[in-house]
Design a protein around this motif. Sequence first.
Motif, PDB file in Angstrom:
ATOM      1  N   THR A 329      29.993  39.826   2.566  1.00  0.00           N
ATOM      2  CA  THR A 329      28.740  39.213   2.113  1.00  0.00           C
ATOM      3  C   THR A 329      27.971  40.133   1.180  1.00  0.00           C
ATOM      4  O   THR A 329      27.371  39.692   0.191  1.00  0.00           O
ATOM      5  CB  THR A 329      27.873  38.860   3.338  1.00  0.00           C
ATOM      6  OG1 THR A 329      28.636  38.106   4.266  1.00  0.00           O
ATOM      7  CG2 THR A 329      26.645  38.061   2.929  1.00  0.00           C
ATOM      8  N   ALA A 333      26.815  39.350  -2.590  1.00  0.00           N
ATOM      9  CA  ALA A 333      25.404  39.427  -2.977  1.00  0.00           C
ATOM     10  C   ALA A 333      25.217  40.333  -4.188  1.00  0.00           C
ATOM     11  O   ALA A 333      24.410  40.037  -5.085  1.00  0.00           O
ATOM     12  CB  ALA A 333      24.578  39.940  -1.797  1.00  0.00           C
ATOM     13  N   GLY A 345      18.221  40.410  -2.889  1.00  0.00           N
ATOM     14  CA  GLY A 345      19.300  39.775  -2.136  1.00  0.00           C
ATOM     15  C   GLY A 345      20.214  40.767  -1.448  1.00  0.00           C
ATOM     16  O   GLY A 345      20.405  40.709  -0.219  1.00  0.00           O
TER      17      GLY A 345
END
Length: 817
Positions: A329, A333, A345
């Motif tokens: 992730t 991002a 983010g």
Amino acid sequence: ESLHSCIGLLGISAGSLLLAVRFYSSARAAPLIPSTALGVLLLLVSALLAYAGIRRSLRNASLLVALCLTLSALWSGYGVILILAGQGALPGPGDARDALVPGLATFTLALLLLAVVGFLCGEPLLGLVAAAVSLASAHEVALHCSSSLGPSAVACGHLSVCLVGGYFALGRILCLLTKGSLALPGTDLSERKAQEQGRGSTGSTNPFSAPGLLLNVLSASVFCCRLLGVTHRLFLGHVPWLWAAGTYQIGICVLSYRAMDALMATAFGFTSILKFTAGYCLLYPAWQPEEPSLPTPFLVVFSILFAVLALFLSLQSPVDGLYLLVFVTYCIALACSPRGFFAGGPQGVAVAIFVSSALVALIHLYNVRARAKIPTGKGAVKALLARSSLLKLREGPDLHDPYLGYSKYADAEVLTYACSVLASFALTASGDSQAPLATVVIPWVVVAGGVLKLLGGSVAFARGKTLESSAFILYSVMWIIWGLTRYSGLCGTARSFHAATGIISFMLFNCFIVFCSVFLNMAWFFYSLTFMLIAVSFLLDAIHALPTGYDIAATLIFGLVSFYCFLAALASSTFEGCCLPMGRPMVQLSGVGAGTTKCLHLPARKASSVKRIADILRNGGTCGIPTDTVYVLVAACSRPDAVEKAHRSKRQAQDRPMSLWISSLKQLEPAKHLFTPLLWDFMEAAWPSPISLVIPRGEWVDFLGMKDSAKYVGTPQSVAIRIPDCSVTTHLIDLVGPIVVTSANPTGEADTTHHNQVYAKLGDKVDAVLCAGPSPENIASTVVDCTKIDSGSIGFFRVGIIPKSQVLQILEQVQKK
């Protein structure tokens, strides 16, 4: 063990004492220890703590390992920040505070976790030390956030650490010096030694996982503090924390290979690249006003590598596999954000990394020491795969057996192939010619393609993979040099001749590797051949003749081949059977690679290996073994067929007959009456040693059971015999009985001084090799002619490691007796 514990505890006390003095004198106009001097001293203490943590035995996985490595990382980053502040690199009023708070907050939490586990798992003194350092760090964070607290509380916390650590270190020193007869209360290790060994044997196989996970907490804390408003901005002062975490995590990667945990070592190698990249991005605005940009395709590839590794790691530990998905992730991002590490983010995902890393680190810390483990789901995965007939996990003590010889490392090829993928896809990013450093390529190419590939090459060399290690080291040098040259603007416009000459040199070396890979396997042939496309791309760029799109096509081809090798290495190290084949050699030579499945390579440090060699010899096999001089080829006297086999496989010359070895004169006791008293006493005085005695042949030879094969040993008139001065060899002869010995090389060649040479010279003509690394001596034994010893004279066929004067002195002493 006690000595390394003393070093670690004294280092903790020394660092705490330095910080206590700093905060007690901070109210003065001129502190007792200037910031620069204190930073240098903390760096020295951190190096001492790292040494103590690394030198601790893997079998007794004490929390002291995690405590020393964690504090070493803390004080190294702390020391660099103090040096920057002392040299005026942090001029702003809040710069020192913003630089220190993320690291101090991280280590407050990390040391608190260590303290909790220490109290729960029966190490209260270490838990007390960790709790005291955690309390001092928490006070320092509070001091930076509010000046009303005052520095005395911080100084008192560090002083308590100094007193507790000093007391514990003094107690261990007394135990060490007095051999346990004198011990301070609470520091006696004699009662706890058996408990520690028992816990260590039932604990985690990798005690270095927890410190590596805590370093992930440290790097995430830098971005978490910015997102939550604890710090005002990201700047140069945060780079020491990120690069200290990256540097220590590379060290943790190496230690994890030593602990035979290849998958977690690969994960730590991946995360260390992210830390160095983040530090580079924060360092770049120090000399350029704009923020650097990250190449999006590369980060997508990085997320795929993380996802694949998470899938395979979940088969070993589902908790760790799920944990790695957070980094998938994180990479996505970063790819979605043009500002990279400066954007909100990725900093939000950093909060998830902070929390998950702390939780998984707590699980690893607890499972290292506790008998009742926190379940990580490994049993459920094993039960699920047990029902499958296609997939069967590799398990057992031989999981990371070396390819050729003796090694203390797991296989690092997974990380090395992954680094090839990362470096190649990083080159697809088109940088700005006016500002070449603005596109973040150098960390991916230099750290991934250079430093970590160099690490993988070193591990491959330690495992006996000579060709693979040579290729990895050559490619790492290429990535480092060309990455720094092409993507930092060093070569400028005048780069044609000198750069092209260097690249052509690399291409010539790679041609040799391509040729050798023909005899290895198909995958390695294509891997080395497609790297030639990369080198051609570098050459064309150096002479300003690079066609449009060629470099992207070459890097994509090399990246895809490297990705296949990455998957194949992961599958072969995880599952039994050939899931993704590397292919057969394109050219098979007789004697090359033929013995890899027949000739066993067993480490001499294990008693089980010696027993296995003894079983092979008793069953009629021939083996290469280490001795007090060089390696030799042996066969059991009780197996005449093995004696003849050894003579035939070695191509023994008639003028260089084989000799006999025994482990003690008791093995000749039944035939003692056949020896003269002077000869018997001389043998008793001369052995065990590297002295071979040539004695008259007689009926005593018949007692050894060689039967018709006795004609291959010695001459019709004499036989050479000795007792080696090597515990492994004599123990083997105790198990087998007298053995026939000859040098482990074809007649006429040089003596063999390493177990790899035994394999290279005799190939599959031996059944096993007992591996002990390089020989202690490169000189053969001294051969003494004792056929006329009863007349008072001896001769010398060969003067080896034992000088002639020493042998004559032994004879003189025996004659006087």
